[in-house]
Design an enzyme around this catalytic site. Structure first.
Site, PDB file in Angstrom:
ATOM      1  N   CYS A  30      37.395  56.947   5.882  1.00  0.00           N
ATOM      2  CA  CYS A  30      37.280  56.167   7.118  1.00  0.00           C
ATOM      3  C   CYS A  30      37.932  56.931   8.284  1.00  0.00           C
ATOM      4  CB  CYS A  30      37.907  54.795   6.902  1.00  0.00           C
ATOM      5  SG  CYS A  30      37.371  53.596   8.125  1.00  0.00           S
ATOM      6  N   HIS A  86      35.359  52.803   2.723  1.00  0.00           N
ATOM      7  CA  HIS A  86      36.789  52.754   2.984  1.00  0.00           C
ATOM      8  C   HIS A  86      37.595  52.081   1.877  1.00  0.00           C
ATOM      9  CE1 HIS A  86      36.379  48.717   5.363  1.00  0.00           C
ATOM     10  NE2 HIS A  86      36.586  48.464   4.101  1.00  0.00           N
TER      11      HIS A  86
END
Lengths: 466, 253
Positions: free
Chosen positions: B93, B206
């Protein structure tokens, strides 16, 4: 044209009645329609309230805090318009106002008391111009929907319409909103014995809102709540005037504390567990104090307060009679809502205060109201409870991921059951629960609703919708 | 012994990045492989030789800015040295964005460490949020299918959740980590997700990427230990597989 609101109220009411006839539980449907018909409806109806409105928002504890505040105001003899069922976006607030609206521009209630979703707060506040806005805490929660914490705090800081803010001094993100505003009332905890050894893993707001340097925490009570100061620019926790001291936590059942306000102090015995509920009660007391409710009413309102809907609620379960023979077999089911790491950690910490091995039913859903992203379970400290799990049934739309989390937290695989079907999971978990021990259910928000619906269908709980 | 270094674990952890580290740890320990976790935070030095796997997670914008400056100033060189000797670098991320050349927010440009040939621009458009599944393209010997000798592409699936405002473009030297099956990926248009150069991996999947994709955790462990994933002792992965399938179902794959 103000008079044009009346026919819209009638139409929205009729639609609401129809939806209830069809068995819909959606408490906000008529409100949504009303707002669609007249976007000033909330402002117009809110203006009819003689004592104005008070709004409550937070990541965790909105429903409980608002329910506690309602008890206080009712003890003080103040008639409320309150979104009691927890529908906390524009539709839910409009629905509560609609239900109270009476002919000739009258309304059945003096004070509007509304729990408001974090994302809707600025908009609802601008419509109602509330007398007070109570902000309890900001934790990471449903990041897929809410964006990041700082973004919410920034949005609130830009201008929240309120005569008075009531803020948690212990939460740096929340307390900073009082900067440069008059008449802010701060509340906080003053009890050294509750300090944790350090910040939780999932702690947020570790850096100064003003200069970016790391805060120095003298005490951490819960998540990132505590006593802090910035060694670089000197910003520090504001001195609260409504405080809780001498806190005693009694496992999953109750908690008590001494409430201190400028008007005096008194002991509060809650029928609610955990430090997080002490914060909720303290917040409700601070709000009431900001609205000039007498101390006696505050103490009477909080005394013996029990669980809000689905929060630490206790239900008696009947076991399937196959095993019986000698009368009905029952187990106590306690429902503890978990929906984000900070809230889950407090529930886990509270459970860890109970002696012995625990029987658990975890229900992880990923519906929109839960947050589609279930990543947060890896931020919650299930490790706290892992050595104490006798058996855990994992259910919900993401049952296997919760089971995996428990495995990596250190629970032996043979103690973990995966059963996505909630009804079967409840039956199996109850059947495996040790005699005399409670079964603890840890559901996410929509899982809590589904679990209650199931319990109502089984005749073991009352309908929340009255 | 697997030696992992988490970069800024107290700041770059917003989407439960801890889950990734926990999965690496357990899967090593269950196999009798030693595990050491170190951290390097703001202002702290980074040892280029000491670790086999460097992990950089995601943070809030404000924290990410703080880390970016520190990363470029104090840790860039060590990360390049570590990567050059074959250490695994995993950026997730926000961490993925910082492994690239730059992250542009309007007028402002935040420099990254340039380990991956990618550039990210914060778009005016909506954040790219949702369940996501990709078909990863990794060198031979990766993925459960390859281990069974049936290199069916579907067994290279990574499933997860993405939530990012930035759009990432691959430069000429970057390979995508994989092809988007469902979800948005790097920019919502190219059909590509993540980036990889040798053992340097960046992805928008993520937080708990590895719990949802235990096979990929093993690929990283093997890569960091410079062995073939097939050499890792098999584990009882029934729950891991169920969780992986659950995440895929959520993405619709």
């Amino acid at each position: 044209m103000a008079s044009a609101l009346e026919p819209k109220l009638a139409l929205a009411r009729a639609v609401g009645a129809l939806s209830r006839l069809r068995g819909g539980g959606a408490t906000s449907a008529p409100g949504k329609l009303l707002v669609a018909l007249d976007r000033d409806a909330i402002a117009t109806l809110g203006a009819r309230l003689g004592r104005g409105s008070a709004l409550v928002s937070a990541t965790n504890g909105k429903t409980t805090t608002t329910a506690l505040a309602a008890r206080i105001f009712e003890h003080a003899g103040i008639r409320l318009v309150h979104n009691r069922a927890g529908a906390n976006m524009a539709g839910g607030i409009a629905a509560a106002l609609l239900a109270a609206a009476r002919p000739h521009k009258q309304i059945a209630g003096e004070l509007g008391l509304f729990e408001v979703d974090e994302l809707w707060l600025d908009s609802i506040a601008s419509q109602l111009g509330p007398r007070a806005v109570l902000l309890g805490n900001l934790f990471r929660d449903q990041l897929d929907r809410y964006g990041e914490l700082e973004a919410i705090a920034a949005r609130w800081a830009e201008g929240l319409r309120a005569e008075r803010l009531v803020l948690n001094a212990d939460d740096p993100l929340v307390a900073d909103l009082g900067r440069g505003r008059d008449r802010t009332l701060y509340f906080g905890l003053e009890d050294e014995s509750l300090a944790l050894p350090g910040l939780a893993h999932a702690a947020d707001a570790k850096h100064c809102r003003r200069c970016g340097a790391p805060y120095f925490f003298e005490r951490v009570y819960l998540g990132h709540l505590g006593h802090y100061r910035c060694p670089s620019c000197g910003q520090q926790r504001p001195e609260p005037i409504v405080t809780a001291t001498d806190v005693t936590l009694q496992g999953v059942r109750s908690a008590s504390f001494t409430l201190r306000t400028p008007a005096g102090s008194g002991r509060v015995a809650l029928g609610l567990p955990g430090l997080y509920n002490v914060y909720n009660a303290l917040a409700a007391a601070a709000l009431a104090s900001a609205l000039e409710v007498e101390l006696n009413s505050i103490l009477a309102g909080l005394d013996g307060a029990t669980a809000a809907f689905g929060r630490a609620e206790a239900v008696t379960l009947s076991l399937a009679s196959a095993a019986a023979g000698a009368g009905p077999l029952t187990r106590e089911l306690r429902i503890l809502l978990v929906k984000n790491p900070a809230g889950a950690n407090e529930v886990l910490r509270t459970l860890a205060l109970e002696p012995g091995q625990h029987d658990l039913l975890g229900v992880l859903n990923d519906n929109i109201a839960d947050g589609r992203d279930v990543s947060w379970i890896w931020d919650a400290d299930f490790e706290l409870l892992a050595p104490r799990v006798r058996q855990m049934s994992c259910s919900g739309t993401r049952a296997a991921e919760l089971a995996l989390r428990m495995k990596y937290a250190g629970v032996a695989e043979q103690r973990i059951r995966v059963e996505p079907d909630l009804s079967r999971a409840l039956a199996a978990a109850a059947a495996d629960t040790a005699d005399g021990a409670p079964l603890y259910a840890l559901p996410t928000y929509t899982a809590m609703l589904a679990l209650r619906e199931l319990l109502v269908a089984r005749g073991e709980a009352n309908s929340a919708w009255g | 012994m697997l030696r992992v270094c988490a970069l800024y674990p107290d700041l770059m952890n917003i989407y439960a990045d801890r889950g990734n580290l926990l999965v690496l740890e357990r899967r090593c320990l269950w196999r009798g492989i030693g595990f050491e976790l170190s951290a390097s935070g703001l202002g702290e030095p980074l040892d280029a030789e000491r670790h086999d796997l460097y992990y950089l997670g995601g943070g809030q914008d404000r924290d990410q800015r703080l880390c970016a400056a520190d990363l470029v100033e104090r840790k860039r060189e060590a990360l390049h040295t570590a990567a050059a000797r074959g250490a695994v670098v995993l950026g997730v991320c926000g961490g993925y964005q910082l492994l690239g050349h730059s992250y542009t927010l309007g007028e402002e440009q935040i420099a990254g460490v340039g380990l991956l040939d990618v550039r990210t621009v914060r778009s005016e458009g909506p954040r790219l949020i949702g369940n996501v599944a990709i078909e990863a393209s990794l060198p031979d010997g990766a993925g459960p299918a390859a281990q069974r000798g049936t290199a069916a592409a579907r067994d290279h699936v990574l499933a997860g959740f993405e939530n990012h405002g930035g759009r990432t473009q691959l430069g000429a030297e970057a390979l995508a980590l994989g092809r988007v099956l469902k979800g948005h990926g790097n920019d919502g248009r190219s059909g590509l997700e993540g980036a990889r150069r040798g053992s340097i991996v960046g992805t928008y999947l993520h937080g708990p990427l590895l719990p949802k994709n235990a096979w990929f955790a093993d690929w990283l462990i093997a890569r960091a230990l410079a062995i073939d994933p097939g050499e890792l002792a098999p584990l009882d992965d029934r729950l891991e597989r169920a969780a992986h399938l659950g995440a895929r179902r959520a993405a619709g794959v």
